[in-house]
Design a protein around this motif. Structure first.
Motif, PDB file in Angstrom:
ATOM      1  N   PRO A   9       0.822  -1.211   0.000  1.00  0.00           N
ATOM      2  CA  PRO A   9       0.000   0.000   0.000  1.00  0.00           C
ATOM      3  C   PRO A   9       0.858   1.265   0.000  1.00  0.00           C
ATOM      4  CG  PRO A   9      -0.764  -1.556   1.674  1.00  0.00           C
ATOM      5  CD  PRO A   9       0.563  -2.056   1.190  1.00  0.00           C
ATOM      6  N   VAL A  10       0.507   2.222  -0.854  1.00  0.00           N
ATOM      7  CA  VAL A  10       1.191   3.513  -0.900  1.00  0.00           C
ATOM      8  C   VAL A  10       0.143   4.614  -0.823  1.00  0.00           C
ATOM      9  CG1 VAL A  10       3.145   2.634  -2.213  1.00  0.00           C
ATOM     10  CG2 VAL A  10       1.175   3.550  -3.427  1.00  0.00           C
ATOM     11  N   ALA A  11       0.570   5.755  -0.352  1.00  0.00           N
ATOM     12  CA  ALA A  11      -0.351   6.889  -0.237  1.00  0.00           C
ATOM     13  C   ALA A  11      -0.751   7.397  -1.618  1.00  0.00           C
ATOM     14  CB  ALA A  11       0.309   8.004   0.562  1.00  0.00           C
ATOM     15  N   GLY A  12      -2.000   7.883  -1.732  1.00  0.00           N
ATOM     16  CA  GLY A  12      -2.423   8.533  -2.958  1.00  0.00           C
ATOM     17  C   GLY A  12      -1.615   9.790  -3.205  1.00  0.00           C
ATOM     18  N   GLU A  13      -1.175  10.004  -4.459  1.00  0.00           N
ATOM     19  CA  GLU A  13      -0.288  11.141  -4.716  1.00  0.00           C
ATOM     20  C   GLU A  13      -0.334  11.515  -6.188  1.00  0.00           C
ATOM     21  OE1 GLU A  13       3.306   9.342  -3.302  1.00  0.00           O
ATOM     22  OE2 GLU A  13       3.775   8.419  -5.223  1.00  0.00           O
ATOM     23  N   ARG A  14       0.049  12.753  -6.471  1.00  0.00           N
ATOM     24  CA  ARG A  14       0.180  13.241  -7.851  1.00  0.00           C
ATOM     25  C   ARG A  14       1.363  14.181  -7.940  1.00  0.00           C
ATOM     26  NH1 ARG A  14      -5.204  16.045  -9.685  1.00  0.00           N
ATOM     27  NH2 ARG A  14      -3.728  16.834 -11.272  1.00  0.00           N
ATOM     28  N   ILE A  15       2.039  14.159  -9.079  1.00  0.00           N
ATOM     29  CA  ILE A  15       3.113  15.126  -9.317  1.00  0.00           C
ATOM     30  C   ILE A  15       2.502  16.396  -9.907  1.00  0.00           C
ATOM     31  CG2 ILE A  15       5.206  15.634 -10.611  1.00  0.00           C
ATOM     32  CD1 ILE A  15       5.920  12.741 -10.581  1.00  0.00           C
ATOM     33  N   ALA A  16       2.804  17.520  -9.302  1.00  0.00           N
ATOM     34  CA  ALA A  16       2.330  18.815  -9.807  1.00  0.00           C
ATOM     35  C   ALA A  16       3.509  19.572 -10.403  1.00  0.00           C
ATOM     36  CB  ALA A  16       1.715  19.631  -8.673  1.00  0.00           C
ATOM     37  N   ARG A  17       3.271  20.120 -11.573  1.00  0.00           N
ATOM     38  CA  ARG A  17       4.329  20.900 -12.218  1.00  0.00           C
ATOM     39  C   ARG A  17       3.971  22.384 -12.297  1.00  0.00           C
ATOM     40  NH1 ARG A  17       4.450  15.784 -14.377  1.00  0.00           N
ATOM     41  NH2 ARG A  17       6.533  14.816 -14.325  1.00  0.00           N
ATOM     42  N   SER A  18       2.919  22.755 -11.579  1.00  0.00           N
ATOM     43  CA  SER A  18       2.551  24.171 -11.420  1.00  0.00           C
ATOM     44  C   SER A  18       1.781  24.280 -10.120  1.00  0.00           C
ATOM     45  CB  SER A  18       1.669  24.636 -12.589  1.00  0.00           C
ATOM     46  OG  SER A  18       0.408  24.005 -12.534  1.00  0.00           O
ATOM     47  N   ALA A  19       1.656  25.505  -9.637  1.00  0.00           N
ATOM     48  CA  ALA A  19       0.905  25.721  -8.402  1.00  0.00           C
ATOM     49  C   ALA A  19      -0.557  25.338  -8.594  1.00  0.00           C
ATOM     50  CB  ALA A  19       1.039  27.176  -7.956  1.00  0.00           C
ATOM     51  N   ASP A  20      -1.120  25.620  -9.783  1.00  0.00           N
ATOM     52  CA  ASP A  20      -2.521  25.265 -10.028  1.00  0.00           C
ATOM     53  C   ASP A  20      -2.719  23.748  -9.959  1.00  0.00           C
ATOM     54  OD1 ASP A  20      -3.219  27.894 -10.327  1.00  0.00           O
ATOM     55  OD2 ASP A  20      -3.084  27.885 -12.532  1.00  0.00           O
ATOM     56  N   GLU A  21      -1.778  22.980 -10.561  1.00  0.00           N
ATOM     57  CA  GLU A  21      -1.894  21.521 -10.497  1.00  0.00           C
ATOM     58  C   GLU A  21      -1.799  21.036  -9.053  1.00  0.00           C
ATOM     59  OE1 GLU A  21       0.872  19.497 -13.005  1.00  0.00           O
ATOM     60  OE2 GLU A  21       0.086  20.360 -14.866  1.00  0.00           O
ATOM     61  N   ALA A  22      -0.974  21.684  -8.259  1.00  0.00           N
ATOM     62  CA  ALA A  22      -0.839  21.296  -6.852  1.00  0.00           C
ATOM     63  C   ALA A  22      -2.139  21.542  -6.102  1.00  0.00           C
ATOM     64  CB  ALA A  22       0.303  22.084  -6.207  1.00  0.00           C
ATOM     65  N   VAL A  23      -2.787  22.670  -6.373  1.00  0.00           N
ATOM     66  CA  VAL A  23      -4.059  22.978  -5.708  1.00  0.00           C
ATOM     67  C   VAL A  23      -5.117  21.971  -6.117  1.00  0.00           C
ATOM     68  CG1 VAL A  23      -5.935  24.645  -5.598  1.00  0.00           C
ATOM     69  CG2 VAL A  23      -3.558  25.433  -5.381  1.00  0.00           C
ATOM     70  N   VAL A  58      14.850  18.195 -10.982  1.00  0.00           N
ATOM     71  CA  VAL A  58      13.596  18.183 -10.227  1.00  0.00           C
ATOM     72  C   VAL A  58      12.464  17.853 -11.177  1.00  0.00           C
ATOM     73  CG1 VAL A  58      11.980  19.584  -8.895  1.00  0.00           C
ATOM     74  CG2 VAL A  58      14.455  19.811  -8.503  1.00  0.00           C
ATOM     75  N   ASP A  59      11.708  16.811 -10.832  1.00  0.00           N
ATOM     76  CA  ASP A  59      10.605  16.365 -11.685  1.00  0.00           C
ATOM     77  C   ASP A  59       9.280  17.007 -11.336  1.00  0.00           C
ATOM     78  OD1 ASP A  59      12.270  14.503 -13.057  1.00  0.00           O
ATOM     79  OD2 ASP A  59      12.123  13.156 -11.330  1.00  0.00           O
ATOM     80  N   GLY A  60       9.255  17.799 -10.274  1.00  0.00           N
ATOM     81  CA  GLY A  60       8.016  18.464  -9.874  1.00  0.00           C
ATOM     82  C   GLY A  60       7.864  18.412  -8.367  1.00  0.00           C
ATOM     83  N   VAL A  61       6.664  18.757  -7.921  1.00  0.00           N
ATOM     84  CA  VAL A  61       6.332  18.718  -6.495  1.00  0.00           C
ATOM     85  C   VAL A  61       5.240  17.686  -6.295  1.00  0.00           C
ATOM     86  CG1 VAL A  61       5.338  20.011  -4.563  1.00  0.00           C
ATOM     87  CG2 VAL A  61       6.994  21.124  -6.089  1.00  0.00           C
ATOM     88  N   LEU A  62       5.469  16.797  -5.347  1.00  0.00           N
ATOM     89  CA  LEU A  62       4.502  15.734  -5.063  1.00  0.00           C
ATOM     90  C   LEU A  62       3.491  16.221  -4.042  1.00  0.00           C
ATOM     91  CD1 LEU A  62       4.096  12.716  -5.848  1.00  0.00           C
ATOM     92  CD2 LEU A  62       5.127  12.150  -3.634  1.00  0.00           C
ATOM     93  N   VAL A  63       2.226  16.014  -4.367  1.00  0.00           N
ATOM     94  CA  VAL A  63       1.146  16.316  -3.434  1.00  0.00           C
ATOM     95  C   VAL A  63       0.521  14.987  -3.049  1.00  0.00           C
ATOM     96  CG1 VAL A  63      -1.022  17.535  -3.073  1.00  0.00           C
ATOM     97  CG2 VAL A  63       0.736  18.531  -4.567  1.00  0.00           C
ATOM     98  N   ALA A  64       0.497  14.684  -1.725  1.00  0.00           N
ATOM     99  CA  ALA A  64       0.075  13.351  -1.281  1.00  0.00           C
ATOM    100  C   ALA A  64      -0.897  13.441  -0.126  1.00  0.00           C
ATOM    101  CB  ALA A  64       1.298  12.535  -0.857  1.00  0.00           C
ATOM    102  N   GLN A  65      -1.712  12.396  -0.032  1.00  0.00           N
ATOM    103  CA  GLN A  65      -2.593  12.259   1.121  1.00  0.00           C
ATOM    104  C   GLN A  65      -1.769  12.235   2.392  1.00  0.00           C
ATOM    105  OE1 GLN A  65      -4.359   8.504  -0.160  1.00  0.00           O
ATOM    106  NE2 GLN A  65      -6.366   9.467  -0.166  1.00  0.00           N
ATOM    107  N   GLN A  66      -2.304  12.836   3.454  1.00  0.00           N
ATOM    108  CA  GLN A  66      -1.614  12.810   4.742  1.00  0.00           C
ATOM    109  C   GLN A  66      -2.310  11.812   5.656  1.00  0.00           C
ATOM    110  OE1 GLN A  66      -0.274  16.501   6.385  1.00  0.00           O
ATOM    111  NE2 GLN A  66      -0.518  15.796   8.502  1.00  0.00           N
ATOM    112  N   VAL A  67      -1.539  10.880   6.177  1.00  0.00           N
ATOM    113  CA  VAL A  67      -2.065   9.916   7.149  1.00  0.00           C
ATOM    114  C   VAL A  67      -1.957  10.551   8.519  1.00  0.00           C
ATOM    115  CG1 VAL A  67      -1.755   7.625   8.157  1.00  0.00           C
ATOM    116  CG2 VAL A  67      -1.341   7.988   5.712  1.00  0.00           C
ATOM    117  N   THR A  68      -3.074  10.653   9.201  1.00  0.00           N
ATOM    118  CA  THR A  68      -3.093  11.397  10.471  1.00  0.00           C
ATOM    119  C   THR A  68      -3.231  10.511  11.693  1.00  0.00           C
ATOM    120  OG1 THR A  68      -5.490  11.692  10.248  1.00  0.00           O
ATOM    121  CG2 THR A  68      -4.081  13.433   9.354  1.00  0.00           C
TER     122      THR A  68
END
Length: 713
Positions: A510-524, A582-592
């Motif tokens: 199992p891995v956390a859900g995640e996406r690579i964002a290459r702009s601030a809009d994609e990260a949002v 740098v391939d981008g910024v990863l945005v991932a689910q946070q396990v709390t």
């Protein structure tokens, strides 16, 4: 299932025709002594033994031949005593020799290019049907041993040093029969595992294998041999050099071995029941004990008979420090002992007899009551100093009880003789085959191993025969194909985090859900899809430890924070690692709701290959180094024991009101990592999953970061 290498051992142990190259009749030479010994020993087995000498027509009355090629028959064994061994070995191979024993040195142990080249040539000559023992060995494998010694079973000895083996053979003085002593030298061909596997499967009279080892040639072969011993119930008592840097350097100089990571050796020894000790006395005395007692029933409960309160207290303390529980007697036993032990002395285990009763006939009844207690599997009686009238009387009682045990009428007895004086009572113990220790420390270690190993054998399941868990076969096949495709596309020294976790996901980790964002809009957009808060981090195969550089941000709570964090991470990466791609910024689910952070890794450890490392994870991995190891194959029980072996398991069990962690899910991940390591061992040099967040019991565990380093082509 992997198999032990097939060797036609009959040509070594029942030879018909033997040639000794370098035999001499020159008075005082080593070659003359060796010729005399070999011709007598192998001749006694019915072999025709002939000398090979380029100039002499006979050696001490036996016709000699100028070369191996000139022999009238193909030899079963060729023994090489000359310095220039390679041409002789080549001749022997061409004559279809069964075995060649190379006494000569001057190979890889030299640490020179010339020595390595000679070793490589010897290995090349061993690629066919002829098996080679040595080089840099001796001829003790042909040594005859006396029969009639009192041990229930015999001792086998396998050593990579002849001189280290000699004192072990002198355990005969303790009443132990010797089955065989194999000195194996540099192991250009036949190795430790070959001999040990043969002993476990072909020599049923063996009660223990004592060994001195500097390194193993092949980790899988070691595992197979140790597995054969575990299935046969034959303990291996081993001195393994390599605990210290000094020991590792000397081992390489001595035999050319690489000793490997010592902690990994310990883990594999634990997996297969190998008893690792540090002292020759421990090897001798613990091996002696197993040959005399065999394995015991129950958990190895020890009844301690002491002649003084001081001895009883001392031993209770030592057993307690070793983690060995001395069982309490049943109340009926304590009550029965009241007839013989005065009220002011201890009647429960350990018993303090006070000494006086030891010299009286009723002392035998005290010992029998202790042995008969249902919580007792073995009686231990230390004799602390020679005291005529007491030590000799106790020795007589122990001999009588041991004879009953040999007749199948009781339980084993073990003695410790803690005195420099070796009198007739001491000799009577050895002559009768009562196992004797000479220090409390060795006795405590030996008796604890008697119970532990006996339990180990009863519970043992061969990892080569058991179900190892992990992905089902069809799932594993598709996982292997997907993972190999990912690795085939690798162009750098490491995979980036996203690709690394795709490889894990292929194996059902199992891995956390995640996406690579290459702009601030994609990260949002990504953060909005997962729901706040989220984790954001730089994606770069060139940056291994992102958190150390401030390139991981957790708890990003809203759209404004996502935009600000995106810009911050790019700027921080450019500053901290200006040459990184740098391939981008990863945005991932946070396990709390994580209970604990753990690490799982794969590395290649000589000589075992892919090795699984488990331990406390996150930023504290390097600080606490609370890790355990597993070398495939292993099953779910062993994976669970890896978790239990660490101090961090207390976090997973739940402490101070915290939830217990999902250990079952963690076991499943370990087994899936094992499958990955086995399938991709040729393509993955290293794998780190750090951290894995372990959630509360029933909720699983999830990998939130990973690094895969492909193997170099």
């Amino acid at each position: 299932m992997p198999e032990i290498r097939h060797v036609d051992w009959s040509r070594l142990f029942s030879p018909r025709y033997v040639a000794v190259v370098g035999a001499s009749d020159t008075e005082g030479t080593q070659q003359r002594a060796q010729w005399t010994q070999v011709s007598a020993r192998l001749g006694a087995l019915g072999a025709e033994v002939v000398p090979v000498h380029p100039k002499k027509p006979e050696i001490l009355g036996t016709k000699a031949y100028p070369s191996v090629s000139a022999l009238p028959a193909d030899p079963d064994i060729v023994i090489v005593l000359v310095r220039d061994a390679l041409p002789v070995v080549e001749e022997a191979v061409n004559r279809n020799a069964g075995f060649v024993v190379v006494f000569s040195a001057g190979f890889s142990e030299l640490g020179t290019a010339e020595g390595d080249a000679a070793d490589a040539k010897l290995k090349e000559l061993a690629s066919g049907a002829t098996r080679i023992i040595g080089p840099n060995t001796n001829l003790n494998i042909f040594e005859p041993w006396p029969d009639g010694l009192p041990s229930k079973k015999k001792l086998a000895i396998v050593t990579q040093s002849g001189y280290q083996g000699r004192p072990i053979t002198q355990a005969q003085a303790l009443g132990v029969g010797i089955e065989i002593w194999a000195t194996i030298g540099n192991e250009a061909d036949l190795e430790w595992a070959d001999f040990v596997a043969y002993l476990a499967t072909h020599r049923p009279d063996i009660g223990a294998i004592a060994t001195y080892v500097e390194g193993f040639q092949d980790g899988r072969a070691f595992q197979l041999a140790a597995d054969a011993c575990a299935k046969a119930g034959i303990p291996i008592i081993a001195i393994k050099v390599g605990r210290s840097e000094e020991g590792r350097v000397m081992a390489a100089a001595h035999t050319g071995h690489l000793t490997g990571a010592d902690a990994v050796h310990d883990a594999v020894f634990e997996q297969y029941g190998v008893i690792r000790v540090d002292d020759l006395d421990e090897v001798i005395e613990i091996s002696n004990m197993f040959c005399h007692t065999g394995l015991v029933g129950g958990t190895g409960g020890i009844a301690v008979y002491a002649m003084s309160g001081g001895t009883a207290s001392h031993l209770a303390d030592l057993f307690g420090a070793a983690g060995v529980k001395i069982p309490k007697f049943e109340q009926s036993t304590v009550d029965a002992l009241e007839e013989y032990i005065p009220w002011y002395l201890r009647r429960d285990n350990p018993v303090d007899s006070g000494g006086a009763i030891t010299a009286r006939p009723e002392n035998r009844k005290v010992l029998e009551l202790m042995l008969d207690d249902p919580n007792t599997d073995v009686l231990f009686a230390p004799i602390t100093g020679v005291f005529p009238g007491m030590s000799d009387a106790l020795a007589r009682d122990l001999v009588a009880l041991h004879q009953k045990f040999l007749a199948g009428e009781g339980k084993p007895v073990v003695a410790a003789w803690i005195s420099p004086i070796r009198d007739e009572a001491y000799k009577s113990l050895c002559d009768a085959g009562v196992p004797v220790f000479h220090s409390f420390g060795a006795a405590v270690r030996g008796l604890s191993e008697l119970g532990r190993y006996s339990t180990f054998v009863r519970d043992y399941r061969s990892p080569f025969e058991a179900e190892t868990g992990g992905p089902a076969s069809d799932e594993r096949s598709s996982a292997r194909a997907a993972a190999r495709d990912l690795l085939a596309g690798a162009t750098g020294a490491a995979l980036n985090e996203v690709t690394s976790k795709r490889l894990l996901a292929a194996y059902g980790i199992p891995v956390a859900g995640e996406r690579i964002a290459r702009s601030a809009d994609e990260a949002v957009a990504a953060a909005s899809g997962y729901g706040y808060p989220v984790v954001m981090k730089i994606v770069s195969a060139d940056i291994a430890h992102k958190s150390d550089l401030g390139l991981v941000v957790v708890g990003v709570a809203d759209e404004a924070a996502v935009r600000a964090t995106y810009d911050h991470l790019l700027a921080a990466a450019a500053s901290a690692a200006p040459g990184a791609t740098v391939d981008g910024v990863l945005v991932a689910q946070q396990v709390t709701d994580a209970v604990a952070e753990v690490i799982l890794g794969v590395s290649h450890q000589h000589p075992f290959g892919p090795t699984i490392t488990y331990g406390l994870g996150g930023v504290f991995t390097e600080v606490f180094k609370d890790v355990s190891f597993g070398v495939p194959p292993f099953d779910a029980d062993y994976a669970r024991s890896m978790i239990e072996a660490t101090k961090g398991v207390k976090l997973l069990r739940g402490t101070r009101g915290r939830h217990a962690g999902d250990i079952d899910a963690l076991v499943d991940i370990i087994l899936r990592v094992q499958a990955l390591a086995v399938d991709l061992g040729d393509q993955v040099a290293e794998l780190d999953i750090n951290p894995i967040l372990v959630r509360p019991a029933g909720k699983g565990a999830i990998a939130v970061d990973a690094l895969v380093i492909p193997a170099k082509p």
